[in-house]
Scaffold this motif. Sequence first.
Motif, mmCIF file in Angstrom:
data_model
loop_
_atom_site.group_PDB
_atom_site.id
_atom_site.type_symbol
_atom_site.label_atom_id
_atom_site.label_comp_id
_atom_site.label_asym_id
_atom_site.label_seq_id
_atom_site.Cartn_x
_atom_site.Cartn_y
_atom_site.Cartn_z
ATOM 1 N N GLY A 8 0.784 -1.223 0.000
ATOM 2 C CA GLY A 8 0.000 0.000 0.000
ATOM 3 C C GLY A 8 0.814 1.271 0.000
ATOM 4 O O GLY A 8 0.372 2.304 -0.506
ATOM 5 N N ALA A 9 2.030 1.206 0.565
ATOM 6 C CA ALA A 9 2.825 2.417 0.724
ATOM 7 C C ALA A 9 4.280 2.137 0.367
ATOM 8 O O ALA A 9 4.715 0.982 0.309
ATOM 9 N N THR A 40 -3.167 -1.252 -2.597
ATOM 10 C CA THR A 40 -4.344 -0.582 -2.016
ATOM 11 C C THR A 40 -4.472 0.862 -2.481
ATOM 12 O O THR A 40 -5.546 1.457 -2.375
ATOM 13 N N GLN A 42 -2.800 3.310 -1.060
ATOM 14 C CA GLN A 42 -2.594 4.191 0.107
ATOM 15 C C GLN A 42 -1.592 5.291 -0.233
ATOM 16 O O GLN A 42 -1.780 6.446 0.117
ATOM 17 N N SER A 69 -5.882 9.448 -0.311
ATOM 18 C CA SER A 69 -5.696 10.076 0.998
ATOM 19 C C SER A 69 -6.986 10.104 1.815
ATOM 20 O O SER A 69 -8.071 9.818 1.322
ATOM 21 N N GLN A 72 -6.943 8.574 9.134
ATOM 22 C CA GLN A 72 -6.624 7.177 9.444
ATOM 23 C C GLN A 72 -7.883 6.303 9.319
ATOM 24 O O GLN A 72 -7.856 5.227 8.722
ATOM 25 N N GLN A 75 -9.103 6.030 5.556
ATOM 26 C CA GLN A 75 -8.272 5.115 4.770
ATOM 27 C C GLN A 75 -8.518 3.665 5.173
ATOM 28 O O GLN A 75 -8.662 2.790 4.324
ATOM 29 N N THR A 76 -8.561 3.425 6.477
ATOM 30 C CA THR A 76 -8.777 2.058 6.965
ATOM 31 C C THR A 76 -10.089 1.494 6.434
ATOM 32 O O THR A 76 -10.146 0.365 5.935
ATOM 33 N N ILE A 79 -9.976 0.865 2.579
ATOM 34 C CA ILE A 79 -9.158 -0.315 2.265
ATOM 35 C C ILE A 79 -9.941 -1.588 2.598
ATOM 36 O O ILE A 79 -9.965 -2.545 1.805
ATOM 37 N N THR A 102 -1.156 1.362 7.294
ATOM 38 C CA THR A 102 -2.598 1.184 7.480
ATOM 39 C C THR A 102 -3.136 0.005 6.671
ATOM 40 O O THR A 102 -3.982 -0.763 7.130
ATOM 41 N N SER A 103 -2.627 -0.158 5.445
ATOM 42 C CA SER A 103 -3.069 -1.260 4.590
ATOM 43 C C SER A 103 -2.807 -2.616 5.241
ATOM 44 O O SER A 103 -3.600 -3.556 5.093
#
Length: 364
Positions: A8-9, A40, A42, A69, A72, A75-76, A79, A102-103
């Motif tokens: 994801g990141a 994801t 992210q 974006s 928190q 995004q959660t 996803i 977070t992913s």
Amino acid sequence: MNITIVAGARPNFMKIAPIIEAIQKKKNEGFNINYRLIHTGQHYDKNLSGTFFEELNIPLPDVNLEVKSGTQAEQTAAIMIGFEKELKQNPCDLVMVVGDVTSTMACTIVAKKAHIKVAHVEAGIRSGDMRMPEEVNRIVTDSLTDYFFTTSIHANKNLELLGVGQSKIFFVGNVMIDTLLKNENRLKQPTLWKELNLSNKKYLVMTLHRPSNVDEEKQLKELITQIVTLGKDYPIIFPVHPRTQKLLSELHLNFENLHYVTPLGYLEFNYLVKNALAVVTDSGGITEEATIMNVPCITLRDSTERPETCDIGTNILVGSDSEKITMVFKLLYSGTWKPGGIPELWDGHAAERIVNHLTHAFKL
């Protein structure tokens, strides 16, 4: 065996690259093992994600959830909704998550509710700082994981203290280091090298992105001012994270030796790190890379989830303590920085060990 790999990141991409290569190798050897790669979204800026697929020869994702974006919670939630649909459409035997973004947490929760086993690469690391979103992600992920792949003995001990059985813990080493060692000879001089007239060991690299350092204007201004002042005449190269860009533009910090640059690709950024006099950072991953490249690392945090970079490597924690920051710069200029060593199993073969353990666990 069908594995769904989640990325994801930015840090995730470095970690999945050697794992995908190890899976493909096993498949070529005749093992019944397949993977599906989920991005994801992210991190969606090309400099934070897209270039990594090109540079590290990672196959394009099978799907991009395009979360982008948000807070928190936003995004959660996004996803989880996207990943639940993905798993319903493409069932698998195992979901593999990496790191602590977070992913990682969100997809672990979805997988377990769908009664799918989870493998966590980089399991068990802890900073002890609950202000870090990543610490929450680690705790939640490791409370649900089935296969724990660890980077250090410290991580093993953390998991054992939580009651995780030793049969579920696999000390395999560090997949980020697999990627670094494989690509060290491919590191690429960025165009800014000549533009800024840089030379080997005659500049500093700085990265800042943690909320504790960048979200409060006064704190950020004081921190950067002190570092730039202590940096003397050395150019300081500061690749600016998108979340920090807006705040910096409002601070009007104009120093001749401070150079803001856009986020760099993997090969260019690590070229800068390898040839720097030192790195000033609040990133955990960069402390690992600096350790392998034997570059002094000054970490602007009070704790670290990677204590081996301090015990064995080149890293020193200073937090935001101005006295400590001054002290380590004196140490740096005196030429007496502690000699760094290489942590156990950081040898470039972590991904192979992971895939070997999985093929054994699933009796392939």
